[in-house]
Enzyme design. Structure first.
Site, PDB file in Angstrom:
ATOM      1  N   ARG A 183       0.818  -1.211   0.000  1.00  0.00           N
ATOM      2  CA  ARG A 183       0.000   0.000   0.000  1.00  0.00           C
ATOM      3  C   ARG A 183       0.855   1.266   0.000  1.00  0.00           C
ATOM      4  O   ARG A 183       0.481   2.267  -0.619  1.00  0.00           O
ATOM      5  CB  ARG A 183      -0.944   0.002   1.196  1.00  0.00           C
ATOM      6  N   LYS A 211     -15.255 -17.582   4.732  1.00  0.00           N
ATOM      7  CA  LYS A 211     -16.659 -17.496   5.128  1.00  0.00           C
ATOM      8  C   LYS A 211     -17.576 -17.083   3.997  1.00  0.00           C
ATOM      9  O   LYS A 211     -17.381 -16.063   3.353  1.00  0.00           O
ATOM     10  CB  LYS A 211     -16.791 -16.450   6.235  1.00  0.00           C
ATOM     11  N   GLY A 221      -7.499  -9.383   0.579  1.00  0.00           N
ATOM     12  CA  GLY A 221      -6.159  -9.378   1.164  1.00  0.00           C
ATOM     13  C   GLY A 221      -5.399 -10.660   0.902  1.00  0.00           C
ATOM     14  O   GLY A 221      -4.238 -10.636   0.461  1.00  0.00           O
ATOM     15  N   GLY A 223     -12.391  -4.561   2.089  1.00  0.00           N
ATOM     16  CA  GLY A 223     -13.798  -4.230   2.357  1.00  0.00           C
ATOM     17  C   GLY A 223     -14.418  -3.351   1.288  1.00  0.00           C
ATOM     18  O   GLY A 223     -15.553  -3.597   0.853  1.00  0.00           O
TER      19      GLY A 223
HETATM   20  P1  ADP Z   1      -9.532 -12.721   1.029  1.00  0.00           P
HETATM   21  O1  ADP Z   1      -8.710 -12.045   2.086  1.00  0.00           O
HETATM   22  O2  ADP Z   1      -8.743 -12.951  -0.240  1.00  0.00           O
HETATM   23  O3  ADP Z   1     -10.846 -12.028   0.795  1.00  0.00           O
HETATM   24  P2  ADP Z   1     -10.700 -14.550   2.939  1.00  0.00           P
HETATM   25  O4  ADP Z   1     -10.191 -13.698   4.047  1.00  0.00           O
HETATM   26  O5  ADP Z   1     -12.156 -14.593   2.673  1.00  0.00           O
HETATM   27  O6  ADP Z   1      -9.919 -14.194   1.571  1.00  0.00           O
HETATM   28  O7  ADP Z   1     -10.271 -16.064   3.204  1.00  0.00           O
HETATM   29  C1  ADP Z   1      -8.949 -16.467   3.381  1.00  0.00           C
HETATM   30  C2  ADP Z   1      -8.852 -17.619   4.335  1.00  0.00           C
HETATM   31  O8  ADP Z   1      -9.678 -18.706   3.927  1.00  0.00           O
HETATM   32  C3  ADP Z   1      -7.445 -18.159   4.410  1.00  0.00           C
HETATM   33  O9  ADP Z   1      -6.940 -17.920   5.700  1.00  0.00           O
HETATM   34  C4  ADP Z   1      -7.611 -19.657   4.140  1.00  0.00           C
HETATM   35  O10 ADP Z   1      -6.822 -20.457   4.993  1.00  0.00           O
HETATM   36  C5  ADP Z   1      -9.087 -19.890   4.425  1.00  0.00           C
HETATM   37  N1  ADP Z   1      -9.575 -21.091   3.732  1.00  0.00           N
HETATM   38  C6  ADP Z   1      -9.519 -21.342   2.414  1.00  0.00           C
HETATM   39  N2  ADP Z   1      -9.986 -22.582   2.143  1.00  0.00           N
HETATM   40  C7  ADP Z   1     -10.332 -23.158   3.308  1.00  0.00           C
HETATM   41  C8  ADP Z   1     -10.860 -24.440   3.683  1.00  0.00           C
HETATM   42  N3  ADP Z   1     -11.113 -25.370   2.777  1.00  0.00           N
HETATM   43  N4  ADP Z   1     -11.093 -24.657   4.993  1.00  0.00           N
HETATM   44  C9  ADP Z   1     -10.817 -23.702   5.905  1.00  0.00           C
HETATM   45  N5  ADP Z   1     -10.320 -22.481   5.626  1.00  0.00           N
HETATM   46  C10 ADP Z   1     -10.078 -22.197   4.334  1.00  0.00           C
HETATM   47 MG    MG Z   2      -8.775 -12.102   4.257  1.00  0.00          MG
END
Ligand code: ADP
Ligand code: MG
Length: 380
Positions: free
Chosen positions: A38, A185, A336, A359
């Protein structure tokens, strides 16, 4: 055709310009900057303004302190910027640099309250406000909304580039259009799914959230992560008019242990045992997703395909990242963890758009307007 002004519309020479940048970087436990993406992204705007003859002051929040807290001072960030920049960067309002960095906006409780007294304090002595903090414009704070009600305001180049890029994913995508969603999630991304599903040709699902979809289809997902309270909502997506656009994994990498080191196997989606946890998409799914990405004219990706922090479960995410980097279509990455995956694989410059905002990017994809952008439109 934007609804806000940009730096191209104003003359900054000899003017005192306040820039809201996003210098909210992750810090290590020793207080060091653990990722400077950033800061590096913010620098061209600041330097461009100095080149155009402006006196530049920059403000940002860092972390979430509710009052003054030396661990979250912007002084080290100012020093880091000075190291990166060919200009003289100093810390503090009265300092004599080409670029002056103000202290963390969150040290003042008026920041998150969007207090106009604090906003006036921030804006005092400036002729123009440049909003360039894409990662913060979804919040109505003094440094994002308040100050922009008081000072003539324009969008900075970084913010404008983000908004322009996201328009290609929300307003006028070239088809075939694919969205790839993963991450932990499903509840974080429901709004994105419902807003984008009518616009896409296909939505490829991976990561922890795929198990809620699979459960809604009646698949036994073993001990995988499922959000039980979301199964009903997800079933409505699957059975709704666009349900056929949702693509789910056909195979997984699974283990009985939620650790980096447990034994694992590749398993078809209908063959998970009750004790197994799906931790990555399998190779057949990764191939299908990579092919689909390659055949898309527009593709957006958010959220890793598996627990990519653990080496054995990194492959699905790597495959998707590589396809994003090599597709001829317009490719954007937000979030992220997905952005971190792209950068750690060295694909930073191969995707068309790598978003700096988490976000804010999700809210845009949900079709919501961002308060820090809306306020800029008043000055156009
Ligand atoms: P981003 O930051 O790219 O938006 P998220 O924060 O929504 O992504 O999700 C990232 C997290 O999801 C990572 O820490 C990863 O370990 C977790 N994750 C991915 N696949 C699984 C899975 N099958 N079971 C549990 N956690 C998972
Ligand atoms: Mg994340």
């Amino acid at each position: 055709m934007s609804r806000y002004l940009t730096l191209q519309d104003v003359d900054v020479s000899g003017r005192s310009v306040l820039v809201r940048a996003d210098l909210n970087v992750p810090l290590g436990s020793d207080g060091s900057i653990s990722d400077d993406f950033r800061i590096r992204s913010a620098l061209p705007t600041l330097e461009g303004l100095v080149e155009s003859g402006a006196r530049v002051t920059v403000c940002s929040h860092l972390g979430r302190p509710s009052a003054e807290d030396p661990r979250y001072s912007l002084e080290p960030i100012a020093r880091y910027l000075d190291g990166l920049s060919r200009y003289y960067v100093t810390f503090g309002k009265g300092s004599a640099g080409d670029i002056r960095v103000l202290e963390n906006t969150r040290f003042n409780p008026g920041e998150t309250e969007n207090d106009l007294v604090y906003a006036a304090e921030l804006g005092a002595g400036h002729n123009l406000f440049v909003q360039d903090a894409f990662g913060s414009v979804h919040r109505a704070h003094a440094s994002t909304v308040g100050v922009a009600t008081l000072l003539r305001s324009v969008a900075g180049p970084l913010l404008d580039a983000e908004l322009t890029a996201f328009r290609r994913f929300t307003d006028s995508p070239e088809h075939p259009y694919t969205v790839v969603l993963g991450g932990a999630k499903i509840s974080d991304k429901l709004g994105v799914i419902s807003n984008l599903l009518p616009k896409v040709d296909q939505m490829l699902i991976g990561g922890g959230m795929c198990f809620t979809f699979l459960a809604a289809r009646g698949v036994n997902v073993g001990a995988s992560m499922v959000q039980d309270d979301m199964v009903g909502t997800v079933r409505e997506f699957l059975e709704g008019p666009y349900g056929k656009r949702i693509v789910l994994p056909t195979d997984l990498v699974a283990s009985e242990s939620f650790t980096a080191k447990g034994a694992n196997r590749v398993v078809g989606i209908r063959s998970l045992t009750d004790h197994e946890i799906g931790l990555d998409i399998g190779p057949a799914t990764a191939n299908l997703y990579a092919d689909t990405i390659h055949r898309s004219a527009t593709v957006f990706w958010n959220g890793p395909m598996g627990v990519f922090e653990w080496t054995p479960y990194r492959r699905g995410t790597e495959r998707v990242a590589q396809a994003m980097a090599t597709t001829k279509g317009y490719a954007g990455v937000g979030g992220g963890d997905s952005a971190a995956a792209i950068r750690s694989l060295g694909f930073e410059h191969q995707v068309d758009h790598l978003s700096t905002g988490g976000g804010a990017s999700l809210e845009l994809l949900e079709g919501r307007s961002l308060p820090g952008v809306e306020i800029l439109e008043r000055w156009a």
